[in-house]
Design a protein around this motif. Structure first.
Motif, PDB file in Angstrom:
ATOM      1  N   THR B  88      -7.540  20.506   9.180  1.00 41.63           N
ATOM      2  CA  THR B  88      -8.034  20.778   9.793  1.00 41.63           C
ATOM      3  C   THR B  88      -8.660  19.603   9.910  1.00 41.63           C
ATOM      4  OG1 THR B  88      -9.494  21.214   7.800  1.00 41.63           O
ATOM      5  CG2 THR B  88      -8.602  23.101   9.230  1.00 41.63           C
ATOM      6  N   VAL B  89      -9.066  19.206  10.675  1.00 43.93           N
ATOM      7  CA  VAL B  89     -10.719  17.760  11.438  1.00 43.93           C
ATOM      8  C   VAL B  89     -10.926  17.227   9.800  1.00 43.93           C
ATOM      9  CG1 VAL B  89     -12.093  16.704  12.042  1.00 43.93           C
ATOM     10  CG2 VAL B  89     -10.342  18.310  13.349  1.00 43.93           C
ATOM     11  N   ARG B  90     -12.083  18.328   9.134  1.00 43.12           N
ATOM     12  CA  ARG B  90     -12.320  17.860   7.872  1.00 43.12           C
ATOM     13  C   ARG B  90     -11.441  17.390   7.034  1.00 43.12           C
ATOM     14  NH1 ARG B  90     -16.346  22.265   4.942  1.00 43.12           N
ATOM     15  NH2 ARG B  90     -17.252  21.713   6.426  1.00 43.12           N
ATOM     16  N   GLU B  91     -10.427  18.300   6.547  1.00 43.57           N
ATOM     17  CA  GLU B  91      -9.425  17.625   5.889  1.00 43.57           C
ATOM     18  C   GLU B  91      -9.064  15.876   6.358  1.00 43.57           C
ATOM     19  OE1 GLU B  91      -8.176  22.074   4.436  1.00 43.57           O
ATOM     20  OE2 GLU B  91      -7.089  21.242   5.562  1.00 43.57           O
ATOM     21  N   ALA B  92      -9.168  16.668   7.623  1.00 47.10           N
ATOM     22  CA  ALA B  92      -7.922  14.543   7.754  1.00 47.10           C
ATOM     23  C   ALA B  92      -9.182  14.037   7.040  1.00 47.10           C
ATOM     24  CB  ALA B  92      -7.423  14.313   9.457  1.00 47.10           C
ATOM     25  N   VAL B  93     -10.385  13.756   8.140  1.00 46.00           N
ATOM     26  CA  VAL B  93     -11.192  12.980   7.982  1.00 46.00           C
ATOM     27  C   VAL B  93     -11.511  12.542   6.076  1.00 46.00           C
ATOM     28  CG1 VAL B  93     -14.494  12.167   7.633  1.00 46.00           C
ATOM     29  CG2 VAL B  93     -13.132  13.305   9.465  1.00 46.00           C
ATOM     30  N   MET B  94     -11.519  13.846   5.732  1.00 42.35           N
ATOM     31  CA  MET B  94     -11.478  13.086   3.623  1.00 42.35           C
ATOM     32  C   MET B  94     -10.970  12.387   3.306  1.00 42.35           C
ATOM     33  SD  MET B  94     -11.404  16.068   1.999  1.00 42.35           S
ATOM     34  CE  MET B  94     -12.667  17.857   2.634  1.00 42.35           C
ATOM     35  N   HIS B  95      -9.177  12.323   4.012  1.00 45.62           N
ATOM     36  CA  HIS B  95      -8.116  11.590   3.930  1.00 45.62           C
ATOM     37  C   HIS B  95      -8.346   9.751   4.140  1.00 45.62           C
ATOM     38  CE1 HIS B  95      -4.522  13.908   2.136  1.00 45.62           C
ATOM     39  NE2 HIS B  95      -5.014  14.918   3.111  1.00 45.62           N
ATOM     40  N   LEU B  96      -8.841  10.386   5.540  1.00 52.76           N
ATOM     41  CA  LEU B  96      -8.917   8.593   6.027  1.00 52.76           C
ATOM     42  C   LEU B  96     -10.354   8.023   4.855  1.00 52.76           C
ATOM     43  CD1 LEU B  96      -9.455   6.852   8.514  1.00 52.76           C
ATOM     44  CD2 LEU B  96     -10.969   8.468   9.530  1.00 52.76           C
ATOM     45  N   LEU B  97     -11.104   9.208   4.692  1.00 56.43           N
ATOM     46  CA  LEU B  97     -12.525   8.501   3.834  1.00 56.43           C
ATOM     47  C   LEU B  97     -11.667   8.117   2.659  1.00 56.43           C
ATOM     48  CD1 LEU B  97     -15.489  10.914   4.360  1.00 56.43           C
ATOM     49  CD2 LEU B  97     -15.318   8.715   5.323  1.00 56.43           C
ATOM     50  N   LEU B  98     -10.997   8.404   1.934  1.00 59.93           N
ATOM     51  CA  LEU B  98     -10.420   7.854   0.800  1.00 59.93           C
ATOM     52  C   LEU B  98      -9.587   6.398   1.522  1.00 59.93           C
ATOM     53  CD1 LEU B  98      -8.898  10.979  -1.002  1.00 59.93           C
ATOM     54  CD2 LEU B  98     -10.700   9.457  -1.356  1.00 59.93           C
ATOM     55  N   PHE B  99      -8.910   6.127   2.945  1.00 61.32           N
ATOM     56  CA  PHE B  99      -8.584   5.643   3.300  1.00 61.32           C
ATOM     57  C   PHE B  99     -10.312   3.448   2.909  1.00 61.32           C
ATOM     58  CE2 PHE B  99      -5.135   7.183   3.225  1.00 61.32           C
ATOM     59  CZ  PHE B  99      -3.801   6.777   2.800  1.00 61.32           C
ATOM     60  N   LEU B 100     -10.607   4.476   3.319  1.00 58.43           N
ATOM     61  CA  LEU B 100     -12.005   3.569   3.922  1.00 58.43           C
ATOM     62  C   LEU B 100     -12.508   3.313   3.119  1.00 58.43           C
ATOM     63  CD1 LEU B 100     -12.836   5.360   7.319  1.00 58.43           C
ATOM     64  CD2 LEU B 100     -11.435   3.098   6.492  1.00 58.43           C
ATOM     65  N   ARG B 101     -12.262   3.737   1.970  1.00 60.49           N
ATOM     66  CA  ARG B 101     -12.971   2.782   0.317  1.00 60.49           C
ATOM     67  C   ARG B 101     -14.043   1.637   0.184  1.00 60.49           C
ATOM     68  NH1 ARG B 101     -11.026   6.935  -4.709  1.00 60.49           N
ATOM     69  NH2 ARG B 101      -8.682   6.169  -3.030  1.00 60.49           N
ATOM     70  N   ALA B 102     -13.155   0.802   1.163  1.00 61.98           N
ATOM     71  CA  ALA B 102     -12.716  -0.429   0.656  1.00 61.98           C
ATOM     72  C   ALA B 102     -14.630  -1.125   0.730  1.00 61.98           C
ATOM     73  CB  ALA B 102     -12.149  -1.529   1.044  1.00 61.98           C
TER      74      ALA B 102
END
Lengths: 195, 162
Positions: B88-102
């Motif tokens: 889902t979009v929310r799950e994709a956002v979760m993945h994306l946020l993990l990459f943006l943690r910097a």
């Protein structure tokens, strides 16, 4: 042939009698030609990208804006382009045009009494996002400008599910690794396509 | 003689660099010109090689307030439409946020905009049914939990609000 159709989109031509109607017909024919065969090379050679970008961004009529974007998108989807097309695309500010289209606030056409408000540019944005993804895949240097990635991320706030899904998919593919760019582009295209 | 890439953080400031380092990425000068006040923050993200991911993180940080708002809208999208496949979009956002943690800026704006509450609510809802999801939520909670309290509105702003 292409050049004469593009000439109908020039602002001066549209100010003539029935100019807008001729422009609508011209865009329709260009879309038809783009669907039937390769167009990118000819567009680049006759300098037609600039007028299409201008129409996509500035024309007051939503159907013409969308038509111009469809033609540009079809040209981008043709596969491998020569350097001339990509140079012409950047000279015509195609990336900036697509970003501007995507970054615009959702427009709401004033509805008649009892009708639901609609966003006349939603179809345009749905075409623009995969087109921008293709451009980024072909010219990764576009990401040197933070506005590119910001536009992609900003589209996640759209009120449209397809745009949200497409923008997050593209941002995820960019954030994951540059090697996945092409894969992400296909993913985004499939997510946002209207088929 | 050209200097090597500086290793000391302070030496990354433009004033202390007299010549271009070798293998300097071509886009670096753009960042230096446009965003020199934040250069020391950007530098670790784009050094030594310009990975696309680093550029996305940088862009997310530079427009953190708008990006956070957009991602929160996407976070609320948890439904698959007909014919769509997971995630889902929310799950994709979760993945994306993990990459943006910097990006600390993005973290702060997300937390201040209520994303931490949304993550906490989801942790309670999800329980331990999907281990991967639980791990992602825990990582996001830990990340956003490091955000400082939101800045106090200035007096002028308070009066304007009233």
């Amino acid at each position: 042939m292409i050049a004469s159709l593009l000439a109908k989109l020039a602002p001066m031509a549209m100010m003539e009698d029935n100019g807008t109607e001729r422009a609508r017909v011209a865009i329709g024919l260009l879309e038809k030609q783009a669907a039937e065969g390769p167009l990118a090379q000819e567009l680049a050679e006759c300098g037609g990208l600039r007028i299409l970008v201008q129409t996509m961004v500035l024309h007051p009529e939503a159907t013409l804006r969308q038509g111009a974007c469809s033609v540009l998108s079809a040209a981008l989807h043709e596969g491998e382009h020569g350097g001339a097309f990509m140079i012409a695309a950047q000279t015509a500010k195609l990336p900036q045009g697509l970003m501007r289209v995507l970054a615009e606030e959702d427009r709401k056409a004033r509805p008649k009494a009892g009708e639901k408000a609609v966003d006349p540019d939603l179809p345009l944005r749905r075409v623009a996002l995969p087109a921008l993804a293709l451009l980024i895949a072909r010219v990764p240097e576009l990401l040197d400008d933070p506005a590119t990635a910001s536009t992609v991320l900003g589209a996640a706030g759209s009120c449209d599910h397809q745009l949200r899904r497409g923008s997050i998919a593209l941002a995820l593919s960019l954030a994951t690794d540059e090697a996945t760019l092409a894969k992400g582009t296909r993913f985004t295209t499939s997510l946002v396509s209207n088929d | 003689m050209r200097r090597r890439w500086p290793k000391v953080r302070d030496s990354l400031l433009p004033s202390s660099r007299t010549t271009d380092p070798p293998h300097r990425p071509c886009y670096f000068s753009k960042y230096e010109t446009r965003y020199s006040p934040t250069l020391s923050r950007l530098q670790p993200l784009i050094h030594p090689i310009a990975h696309v991911s680093g550029l996305v993180v940088t862009a997310a940080g530079l427009t953190a307030d708008k990006t956070a708002a957009a991602l929160l809208v996407a976070w609320d999208d948890d439904e698959l439409e007909e014919g769509e496949e997971a995630p889902t979009v929310r799950e994709a956002v979760m993945h994306l946020l993990l990459f943006l943690r910097a990006s600390d800026e993005l973290r702060n704006h997300l937390a201040w905009a209520g994303a931490l509450d949304a993550v906490n609510a989801l942790v309670v809802d999800e329980g331990n049914e999907v281990p991967e999801m639980t791990q992602m939520l825990a990582a996001l909670r830990e990340w956003m939990g490091q955000a400082p309290p939101p800045p106090e509105p200035e007096e002028g702003e308070e009066e304007a609000d009233e």
